[in-house]
Design an enzyme around this catalytic site. Structure first.
Site, PDB file in Angstrom:
ATOM      1  N   ASP A 189      -5.477 -32.138   4.002  1.00  0.00           N
ATOM      2  CA  ASP A 189      -5.336 -30.696   3.736  1.00  0.00           C
ATOM      3  C   ASP A 189      -6.697 -30.069   3.462  1.00  0.00           C
ATOM      4  O   ASP A 189      -7.010 -28.991   3.948  1.00  0.00           O
ATOM      5  CB  ASP A 189      -4.336 -30.410   2.604  1.00  0.00           C
ATOM      6  CG  ASP A 189      -4.674 -31.040   1.256  1.00  0.00           C
ATOM      7  OD1 ASP A 189      -5.539 -31.946   1.180  1.00  0.00           O
ATOM      8  OD2 ASP A 189      -4.067 -30.621   0.241  1.00  0.00           O
ATOM      9  N   ALA A 193       1.530 -39.485 -10.504  1.00  0.00           N
ATOM     10  CA  ALA A 193       2.360 -40.281  -9.598  1.00  0.00           C
ATOM     11  C   ALA A 193       2.187 -39.873  -8.147  1.00  0.00           C
ATOM     12  O   ALA A 193       2.803 -40.460  -7.262  1.00  0.00           O
ATOM     13  CB  ALA A 193       3.830 -40.132  -9.986  1.00  0.00           C
ATOM     14  N   GLY A 194       1.380 -38.852  -7.904  1.00  0.00           N
ATOM     15  CA  GLY A 194       1.218 -38.372  -6.526  1.00  0.00           C
ATOM     16  C   GLY A 194       2.357 -37.469  -6.092  1.00  0.00           C
ATOM     17  O   GLY A 194       2.563 -37.241  -4.903  1.00  0.00           O
ATOM     18  N   LEU A 195       3.107 -36.945  -7.067  1.00  0.00           N
ATOM     19  CA  LEU A 195       4.227 -36.061  -6.734  1.00  0.00           C
ATOM     20  C   LEU A 195       3.948 -34.633  -7.170  1.00  0.00           C
ATOM     21  O   LEU A 195       4.831 -33.798  -7.266  1.00  0.00           O
ATOM     22  CB  LEU A 195       5.529 -36.570  -7.365  1.00  0.00           C
ATOM     23  CG  LEU A 195       5.962 -37.973  -6.939  1.00  0.00           C
ATOM     24  CD1 LEU A 195       7.245 -38.387  -7.650  1.00  0.00           C
ATOM     25  CD2 LEU A 195       6.170 -38.050  -5.427  1.00  0.00           C
ATOM     26  N   SER A 196       2.673 -34.385  -7.495  1.00  0.00           N
ATOM     27  CA  SER A 196       2.221 -33.027  -7.687  1.00  0.00           C
ATOM     28  C   SER A 196       2.748 -32.331  -8.946  1.00  0.00           C
ATOM     29  O   SER A 196       3.054 -31.143  -8.927  1.00  0.00           O
ATOM     30  CB  SER A 196       2.651 -32.239  -6.448  1.00  0.00           C
ATOM     31  OG  SER A 196       1.823 -31.191  -6.270  1.00  0.00           O
ATOM     32  N   SER A 197       2.833 -33.082 -10.020  1.00  0.00           N
ATOM     33  CA  SER A 197       3.264 -32.455 -11.277  1.00  0.00           C
ATOM     34  C   SER A 197       2.244 -31.402 -11.719  1.00  0.00           C
ATOM     35  O   SER A 197       2.618 -30.360 -12.265  1.00  0.00           O
ATOM     36  CB  SER A 197       3.406 -33.516 -12.366  1.00  0.00           C
ATOM     37  OG  SER A 197       2.165 -34.157 -12.596  1.00  0.00           O
ATOM     38  N   GLU A 212      -6.678 -23.930  -9.130  1.00  0.00           N
ATOM     39  CA  GLU A 212      -6.470 -25.245  -9.759  1.00  0.00           C
ATOM     40  C   GLU A 212      -7.751 -26.087  -9.767  1.00  0.00           C
ATOM     41  O   GLU A 212      -7.861 -27.059 -10.524  1.00  0.00           O
ATOM     42  CB  GLU A 212      -5.311 -25.992  -9.084  1.00  0.00           C
ATOM     43  CG  GLU A 212      -4.781 -27.105  -9.971  1.00  0.00           C
ATOM     44  CD  GLU A 212      -3.533 -27.794  -9.428  1.00  0.00           C
ATOM     45  OE1 GLU A 212      -2.613 -27.104  -8.958  1.00  0.00           O
ATOM     46  OE2 GLU A 212      -3.493 -29.032  -9.483  1.00  0.00           O
ATOM     47  N   ASP A 236      -0.282 -28.858  -2.094  1.00  0.00           N
ATOM     48  CA  ASP A 236       0.720 -28.961  -3.160  1.00  0.00           C
ATOM     49  C   ASP A 236       1.266 -27.599  -3.573  1.00  0.00           C
ATOM     50  O   ASP A 236       2.474 -27.423  -3.736  1.00  0.00           O
ATOM     51  CB  ASP A 236       0.108 -29.659  -4.382  1.00  0.00           C
ATOM     52  CG  ASP A 236      -0.383 -31.057  -4.034  1.00  0.00           C
ATOM     53  OD1 ASP A 236      -0.103 -31.520  -2.919  1.00  0.00           O
ATOM     54  OD2 ASP A 236      -1.050 -31.674  -4.874  1.00  0.00           O
ATOM     55  N   TYR A 240     -11.306 -39.183  -5.503  1.00  0.00           N
ATOM     56  CA  TYR A 240     -10.829 -38.075  -4.663  1.00  0.00           C
ATOM     57  C   TYR A 240     -11.998 -37.185  -4.248  1.00  0.00           C
ATOM     58  O   TYR A 240     -12.195 -36.885  -3.067  1.00  0.00           O
ATOM     59  CB  TYR A 240      -9.783 -37.278  -5.446  1.00  0.00           C
ATOM     60  CG  TYR A 240      -9.131 -36.167  -4.667  1.00  0.00           C
ATOM     61  CD1 TYR A 240      -7.912 -36.375  -4.017  1.00  0.00           C
ATOM     62  CD2 TYR A 240      -9.714 -34.906  -4.568  1.00  0.00           C
ATOM     63  CE1 TYR A 240      -7.298 -35.360  -3.305  1.00  0.00           C
ATOM     64  CE2 TYR A 240      -9.108 -33.882  -3.846  1.00  0.00           C
ATOM     65  CZ  TYR A 240      -7.900 -34.112  -3.227  1.00  0.00           C
ATOM     66  OH  TYR A 240      -7.288 -33.096  -2.509  1.00  0.00           O
TER      67      TYR A 240
HETATM   68  P1  NG1 Z   1      -1.732 -35.379  -5.632  1.00  0.00           P
HETATM   69  O1  NG1 Z   1      -2.757 -36.068  -6.424  1.00  0.00           O
HETATM   70  O2  NG1 Z   1      -0.789 -36.279  -4.991  1.00  0.00           O
HETATM   71  O3  NG1 Z   1      -1.007 -34.281  -6.367  1.00  0.00           O
HETATM   72  C1  NG1 Z   1      -3.790 -34.569  -4.070  1.00  0.00           C
HETATM   73  C2  NG1 Z   1      -4.213 -33.136  -3.796  1.00  0.00           C
HETATM   74  C3  NG1 Z   1      -3.699 -32.609  -2.460  1.00  0.00           C
HETATM   75  C4  NG1 Z   1      -3.962 -33.590  -1.329  1.00  0.00           C
HETATM   76  C5  NG1 Z   1      -3.491 -34.999  -1.731  1.00  0.00           C
HETATM   77  C6  NG1 Z   1      -3.832 -36.052  -0.706  1.00  0.00           C
HETATM   78  C7  NG1 Z   1      -4.383 -31.990  -5.980  1.00  0.00           C
HETATM   79  C8  NG1 Z   1      -3.807 -30.970  -6.878  1.00  0.00           C
HETATM   80  N1  NG1 Z   1      -3.734 -32.234  -4.845  1.00  0.00           N
HETATM   81  O4  NG1 Z   1      -2.429 -34.610  -4.380  1.00  0.00           O
HETATM   82  O5  NG1 Z   1      -4.304 -31.355  -2.186  1.00  0.00           O
HETATM   83  O6  NG1 Z   1      -5.311 -33.586  -0.943  1.00  0.00           O
HETATM   84  O7  NG1 Z   1      -4.070 -35.400  -2.960  1.00  0.00           O
HETATM   85  O8  NG1 Z   1      -3.242 -35.759   0.523  1.00  0.00           O
HETATM   86  O9  NG1 Z   1      -5.432 -32.538  -6.258  1.00  0.00           O
END
Ligand code: NG1
Length: 414
Positions: free
Chosen positions: A43, A131-135, A168, A179, A231
């Protein structure tokens, strides 16, 4: 995947707010988490992604104030109360503090949208953190909608998603916009093909007999710590790799004419495989591999969208597998626990499985036919969680996007 709090009805949430503050709440906000089906770490490289909003969400009841004070409490009292003044420049709480997501939204609304009124609010959520679910984005979006409602401001989903994605970054992660867009534009029973700059969301129906099982590895991908560094480093590497490839002689001026100097521009002119070869000429090992992940993942998302439309579960599953391999080998964003879950999911009937979200821990998502879903769930429970998965397994239900409504309206419907 222990939820941060047990669900409460909206009426119970409003009563608790009254008990804690002596005030009557007037608005109700909900903002879902998301599971990314495919399109990871692209993204922020302006390539399209394919997530879905899920049934886990952040909920807020609030009452606007006449002054700029903001006061948030959480049903889960371990989170403590957070208070600050709404202004165009707000000093952050300590790194990793949950209140920083509210401050991120506050600064945006004060700086760019003329917001002057704060609010008193009570927050509850059941999206597991880290958890990678965007809390985190669900909380940012929920607070954004709260500021919009408290100040009578417009809340067009795409406009807000764009603005809140920028906002953010206040917390220190140089993140993309997937997200916030998934959270604001979710649709029941649909995946979302999200395109960036300009932001565009196309809901794609999910076949009724496909199931996406989310499984938590038990490893926290803490975005305020090491995962944040990883990241941000990946993102910088992608920019560096792109700049190096753009000067390759194969990209003649004729080829480049009218082509935006972006991953999307490159992919529109040259196939992912050819691009990966060009990258090998210009880049050292790690950067070439990062580049290869980005372009191959970009191509996979388009093929996955087609497979979804055609209802081709095998192809979609294969693309998820290829995505995981690329994330593990080329992007180095996996973790042994995630790889193990992916392998187990395959052994027990999944047609595809991959890490979801930023990786480095967190969850996998596995695709399975409805008739095999319970067998897969039970097998993972036995083989990965030693017979007690607790809340670590979840069958995703693609859900509606975030909303804010007068509380009375919500209660009248209940
Ligand atoms: P997570 O850490 O899963 O909420 C993050 C990034 C996204 C995207 C994904 C990888 C944030 C808020 N979100 O998501 O924009 O780059 O990693 O595809 O950091």
């Amino acid at each position: 995947m222990s939820p941060t709090s047990r669900p409460l009805t909206t009426a119970a949430l409003a009563q608790l707010f009254h008990a804690r503050t002596g005030l009557d709440a007037t608005f109700f906000v909900r903002a879902p988490g998301r599971v990314n089906l495919i399109g990871e770490h692209i993204d922020y490289n302006d390539l399209a992604v394919l997530p879905a909003a899920i049934q886990r969400e952040v909920r807020i009841v609030l009452r606007p104030r006449d002054d700029a004070h903001v006061r948030l409490t959480n049903v889960d009292e371990r989170f403590g109360t957070r208070e600050f003044e709404l202004s165009s420049s707000i000093a952050p709480f300590e790194q990793g503090d949950w209140g920083n997501y509210a401050k991120a939204a506050a600064e945006l609304f004060a700086r760019e949208r003329g917001a002057t009124r704060g609010f008193d609010a009570l927050v509850i959520g059941d999206i597991p953190p880290a958890a990678g679910l965007s809390s985190s984005s669900a909380l940012t979006v929920a607070c954004g909608l709260a500021f919009a409602a408290a100040n009578g401001l417009a809340r067009d989903p795409l406009d807000l998603a764009d603005a809140l994605a920028r906002a953010e970054r206040y917390v220190g992660t140089n993140s993309g916009g997937m997200d916030q867009a998934a959270c604001l534009s979710g649709r029941a029973d649909h995946a979302l093909r999200i395109e960036f700059r300009p932001l565009k969301v196309e809901p794609v129906p999910l076949p009724s007999d496909w199931r996406f099982l989310i499984a938590h590895s038990g490893v926290q991908a803490d975005k305020s710590g090491a995962a944040r560094e990883a990241y941000n480093t990946r993102r910088a590497e992608c920019a560096q790799a792109l700049a190096a490839v753009l000067i390759d002689p194969e990209l003649t001026p004729e080829l480049q004419a009218g082509m935006p100097p972006t991953y999307r521009g490159l992919l529109a002119r040259i196939g992912a495989e050819r691009l990966a070869w060009i990258a090998l000429r210009q880049l050292d090992g790690a950067l070439a591999r990062r580049f290869r992940h980005v372009v191959s993942e970009g191509a996979r998302v388009e093929r996955a969208r087609k497979a979804l439309v055609a209802g081709d579960i095998e192809i979609f599953g294969q693309l998820m597998d290829d995505s995981h391999t690329s994330l593990a080998d080329d992007y180095e964003a996996s973790h042994p626990a995630l790889d193990r879950l992916v392998a187990l999911a395959h052994q027990h009937g999944a047609l595809g499985a991959r890490l979801t979200g930023a990786g480095f821990g967190g969850c996998i998502v596995a695709l399975v036919r409805e008739r095999d879903a319970e067998r897969l769930r039970a097998a993972l429970e036995r083989d990965f969680y030693g017979g007690n998965a607790g809340d670590a397994l979840l069958i995703a239900r693609a859900s509606a996007g975030a909303s804010v409504e007068p509380l009375a309206q919500v209660l009248a419907r209940a």
